[in-house]
Design a protein around this motif. Structure first.
Motif, mmCIF file in Angstrom:
data_model
loop_
_atom_site.group_PDB
_atom_site.id
_atom_site.type_symbol
_atom_site.label_atom_id
_atom_site.label_comp_id
_atom_site.label_asym_id
_atom_site.label_seq_id
_atom_site.Cartn_x
_atom_site.Cartn_y
_atom_site.Cartn_z
ATOM 1 N N LEU A 123 25.130 50.082 19.005
ATOM 2 C CA LEU A 123 26.549 49.728 19.092
ATOM 3 C C LEU A 123 27.300 49.994 17.788
ATOM 4 O O LEU A 123 28.385 50.576 17.800
ATOM 5 C CB LEU A 123 26.692 48.264 19.517
ATOM 6 C CG LEU A 123 28.080 47.801 19.907
ATOM 7 C CD1 LEU A 123 28.656 48.649 21.027
ATOM 8 C CD2 LEU A 123 28.041 46.346 20.335
ATOM 9 N N SER A 124 26.749 49.611 16.660
ATOM 10 C CA SER A 124 27.455 49.816 15.385
ATOM 11 C C SER A 124 27.609 51.299 15.069
ATOM 12 O O SER A 124 28.635 51.719 14.530
ATOM 13 C CB SER A 124 26.743 49.097 14.244
ATOM 14 O OG SER A 124 25.432 49.590 14.082
ATOM 15 N N LYS A 125 26.613 52.108 15.427
ATOM 16 C CA LYS A 125 26.701 53.557 15.182
ATOM 17 C C LYS A 125 27.754 54.193 16.093
ATOM 18 O O LYS A 125 28.495 55.081 15.663
ATOM 19 C CB LYS A 125 25.351 54.227 15.406
ATOM 20 C CG LYS A 125 24.261 53.729 14.497
ATOM 21 C CD LYS A 125 24.516 54.108 13.069
ATOM 22 C CE LYS A 125 23.331 53.674 12.227
ATOM 23 N NZ LYS A 125 23.542 53.876 10.813
ATOM 24 N N LEU A 126 27.826 53.742 17.339
ATOM 25 C CA LEU A 126 28.861 54.253 18.243
ATOM 26 C C LEU A 126 30.253 53.901 17.732
ATOM 27 O O LEU A 126 31.171 54.720 17.771
ATOM 28 C CB LEU A 126 28.680 53.695 19.651
ATOM 29 C CG LEU A 126 27.548 54.284 20.468
ATOM 30 C CD1 LEU A 126 27.383 53.498 21.769
ATOM 31 C CD2 LEU A 126 27.797 55.746 20.763
ATOM 32 N N TYR A 127 30.391 52.683 17.247
ATOM 33 C CA TYR A 127 31.681 52.254 16.696
ATOM 34 C C TYR A 127 32.080 53.155 15.531
ATOM 35 O O TYR A 127 33.212 53.651 15.477
ATOM 36 C CB TYR A 127 31.614 50.794 16.259
ATOM 37 C CG TYR A 127 32.805 50.360 15.440
ATOM 38 C CD1 TYR A 127 34.051 50.204 16.026
ATOM 39 C CD2 TYR A 127 32.686 50.132 14.080
ATOM 40 C CE1 TYR A 127 35.148 49.822 15.286
ATOM 41 C CE2 TYR A 127 33.773 49.747 13.321
ATOM 42 C CZ TYR A 127 35.008 49.592 13.924
ATOM 43 O OH TYR A 127 36.090 49.221 13.188
ATOM 44 N N ASP A 128 31.154 53.378 14.595
ATOM 45 C CA ASP A 128 31.452 54.223 13.436
ATOM 46 C C ASP A 128 31.834 55.632 13.872
ATOM 47 O O ASP A 128 32.788 56.217 13.361
ATOM 48 C CB ASP A 128 30.255 54.286 12.488
ATOM 49 C CG ASP A 128 29.995 52.967 11.782
ATOM 50 O OD1 ASP A 128 30.923 52.129 11.715
ATOM 51 O OD2 ASP A 128 28.860 52.781 11.306
ATOM 52 N N THR A 129 31.101 56.194 14.841
ATOM 53 C CA THR A 129 31.381 57.545 15.324
ATOM 54 C C THR A 129 32.752 57.613 15.985
ATOM 55 O O THR A 129 33.550 58.514 15.699
ATOM 56 C CB THR A 129 30.292 58.007 16.305
ATOM 57 O OG1 THR A 129 29.036 57.993 15.637
ATOM 58 C CG2 THR A 129 30.583 59.405 16.844
ATOM 59 N N CYS A 130 33.033 56.672 16.865
ATOM 60 C CA CYS A 130 34.329 56.666 17.559
ATOM 61 C C CYS A 130 35.473 56.473 16.578
ATOM 62 O O CYS A 130 36.509 57.131 16.682
ATOM 63 C CB CYS A 130 34.352 55.583 18.632
ATOM 64 S SG CYS A 130 33.273 55.952 20.025
ATOM 65 N N ARG A 131 35.279 55.601 15.620
ATOM 66 C CA ARG A 131 36.320 55.356 14.626
ATOM 67 C C ARG A 131 36.620 56.621 13.829
ATOM 68 O O ARG A 131 37.763 56.885 13.476
ATOM 69 C CB ARG A 131 35.885 54.225 13.699
ATOM 70 C CG ARG A 131 37.001 53.696 12.840
ATOM 71 C CD ARG A 131 36.549 52.546 12.039
ATOM 72 N NE ARG A 131 35.491 53.008 11.139
ATOM 73 C CZ ARG A 131 34.944 52.266 10.209
ATOM 74 N NH1 ARG A 131 35.305 51.025 10.065
ATOM 75 N NH2 ARG A 131 34.013 52.764 9.425
ATOM 76 N N ALA A 132 35.584 57.423 13.578
ATOM 77 C CA ALA A 132 35.760 58.641 12.782
ATOM 78 C C ALA A 132 36.413 59.777 13.560
ATOM 79 O O ALA A 132 37.095 60.609 12.966
ATOM 80 C CB ALA A 132 34.407 59.099 12.238
ATOM 81 N N VAL A 133 36.208 59.837 14.872
ATOM 82 C CA VAL A 133 36.693 61.010 15.618
ATOM 83 C C VAL A 133 37.910 60.750 16.495
ATOM 84 O O VAL A 133 38.581 61.710 16.885
ATOM 85 C CB VAL A 133 35.563 61.619 16.490
ATOM 86 C CG1 VAL A 133 34.405 62.049 15.626
ATOM 87 C CG2 VAL A 133 35.116 60.672 17.575
ATOM 88 N N LEU A 134 38.203 59.510 16.823
ATOM 89 C CA LEU A 134 39.348 59.254 17.706
ATOM 90 C C LEU A 134 40.663 59.430 16.950
ATOM 91 O O LEU A 134 40.765 59.073 15.773
ATOM 92 C CB LEU A 134 39.257 57.846 18.293
ATOM 93 C CG LEU A 134 38.139 57.629 19.312
ATOM 94 C CD1 LEU A 134 38.080 56.179 19.748
ATOM 95 C CD2 LEU A 134 38.325 58.534 20.517
ATOM 96 N N PRO A 135 41.675 59.959 17.620
ATOM 97 C CA PRO A 135 42.953 60.200 16.949
ATOM 98 C C PRO A 135 43.769 58.923 16.703
ATOM 99 O O PRO A 135 44.772 58.962 16.022
ATOM 100 C CB PRO A 135 43.685 61.131 17.922
ATOM 101 C CG PRO A 135 43.097 60.812 19.260
ATOM 102 C CD PRO A 135 41.664 60.428 19.003
ATOM 103 N N HIS A 136 43.346 57.808 17.254
ATOM 104 C CA HIS A 136 44.056 56.548 17.051
ATOM 105 C C HIS A 136 43.047 55.501 16.564
ATOM 106 O O HIS A 136 41.843 55.651 16.767
ATOM 107 C CB HIS A 136 44.737 56.082 18.344
ATOM 108 C CG HIS A 136 43.812 56.084 19.525
ATOM 109 N ND1 HIS A 136 42.898 55.082 19.760
ATOM 110 C CD2 HIS A 136 43.639 56.998 20.509
ATOM 111 C CE1 HIS A 136 42.202 55.363 20.849
ATOM 112 N NE2 HIS A 136 42.627 56.516 21.325
ATOM 113 N N PRO A 137 43.511 54.452 15.916
ATOM 114 C CA PRO A 137 42.573 53.463 15.378
ATOM 115 C C PRO A 137 41.827 52.692 16.476
ATOM 116 O O PRO A 137 42.368 52.447 17.545
ATOM 117 C CB PRO A 137 43.457 52.526 14.558
ATOM 118 C CG PRO A 137 44.847 52.757 15.023
ATOM 119 C CD PRO A 137 44.897 54.132 15.626
#
Length: 106
Positions: A63-77
């Motif tokens: 879960l924490s790795k998915l969060y970090d990945t999504c936070r890095a690639v999504l165009p919105h926070p």
């Protein structure tokens, strides 16, 4: 008219089985029967672990790795629901005991 919200969990099969066995009755004999029975109670269930694994796009589905990945690639926070903002500071993104107490207002 019955209003319901989708259930979203991460690696939640056993959690759903536990809830079913404690609030609905004995677990069905097979996984297929369980899935059919659960679908009558919870018509829409999203398991983020399953979705991320099946997508083949994530090297680590913790879960924490998915969060970090999504936070890095999504165009919105990526934001957290009210009361869970402390998860944004990093580290552990989920604490089942804490989350359950918060949900119940304890």
């Amino acid at each position: 008219m019955l209003l319901w919200q989708p259930v979203v969990g991460h690696n939640c099969t056993y959690d759903l089985m536990f809830l079913y066995s404690h609030f609905e009755g004995a677990l069905p004999a097979s996984l297929q029967e369980f899935k059919r029975a659960l679908a009558t109670l919870l018509p829409e269930v999203w398991d983020t672990k399953y979705l991320s694994t099946m997508s083949g796009k994530y090297a680590d589905t913790m879960l924490s790795k998915l969060y970090d990945t999504c936070r890095a690639v999504l165009p919105h926070p990526v934001t957290f629901a009210p009361g869970y903002e402390t998860y944004a500071s990093g580290g552990q993104c989920h604490d089942a005991g804490y989350d359950a107490c918060e949900l119940l207002g304890l």
